[in-house]
Design a protein around this motif. Structure first.
Motif: not given
Length: 222
Positions: A4-11, A190-194
């Motif tokens: 999550c440290r590398d995903l600052p824009n995740i919602e 992680l983003l692929m799951t969305e």
């Protein structure tokens, strides 16, 4: 959840039933609006300290963690006192009356958790991190990192990464290079799951073209 440290824009983050005990990596996710942490290993409500800096957090599911304690009212009031912007907590809507009552019954959290236990002065997570950083050789660190990536890939029915792929590098080069690659790979997975079917098809087509380009380049070099 260091990814999550590398995903600052995740919602939206769903980490339910994952054995998570430390929420520090989330404090940089400034766009986070929904966080699902049901059935983890969060021992103390002091972990909420890392969520207080998230301005857009509106939904939190923290139920069935040890930090909820034996007093449901005190737990809910403490969470709402520290996160007054929440609109829903544990799948239950937050009311204005609760927010007002939380100022009276809730406990204000002003510092991060100390991560200490009564028995030896160290929490399990802190002790294991210290042991890993001082005692594990680079090869074992790489194995651990690969296993973590492979676990994510297995959930998506993908082919696991083989250790031999990185065997030609020195231990230090391998660790640094793979750490960066692993962070990027985990972020993508992680983003692929969305994504829905249409989105995944676009990813599939893009990856196929990328592989063809690499293969063409290798043939030209030979």
């Amino acid at each position: 959840i260091s990814i999550c440290r590398d995903l600052p824009n995740i919602e939206v983050i769903t980490f339910s039933v994952n054995g998570i005990s430390d929420l520090e990596p989330l404090h940089q996710c400034q766009n986070l609006s929904e966080l699902y942490l049901r059935k983890n290993n969060i021992m103390s409500l002091d972990e909420l300290f890392y969520l207080k800096s998230l301005p857009r957090l509106r939904v939190l599911w923290l139920a069935e963690n040890p930090c909820c304690g034996p007093d449901p009212h005190l737990y809910r009031m403490t969470v709402l006192r520290n996160l007054p912007s929440l609109q829903k907590l544990d799948n239950q809507a937050v009311t204005m009356e609760e927010l007002s009552q939380a100022l009276v019954d809730g406990v204000e959290i002003t510092a991060p958790p100390a991560r200490r236990s009564v028995e030896n002065g160290w929490s399990e997570s802190t002790a294991s991190s210290a042991t890993a950083s001082t005692a594990e050789p680079d090869g074992e660190l790489l194995t651990c990192s690969l296993e973590e990536t492979n676990k994510t890939e297995e959930e998506l029915d993908m082919k696991p990464v083989h250790r031999d792929k990185y065997s030609s590098f020195s231990p230090q080069e391998t660790d640094c290079s793979h750490k960066k690659t692993n962070n990027v790979l985990n972020a993508i997975l992680l983003l692929m799951t969305e994504l829905d079917v249409e989105g995944l098809e676009i990813i599939q087509q893009t990856v196929a073209r990328r592989i063809q380009a690499f293969q063409k380049k290798e043939l030209q070099e030979e």
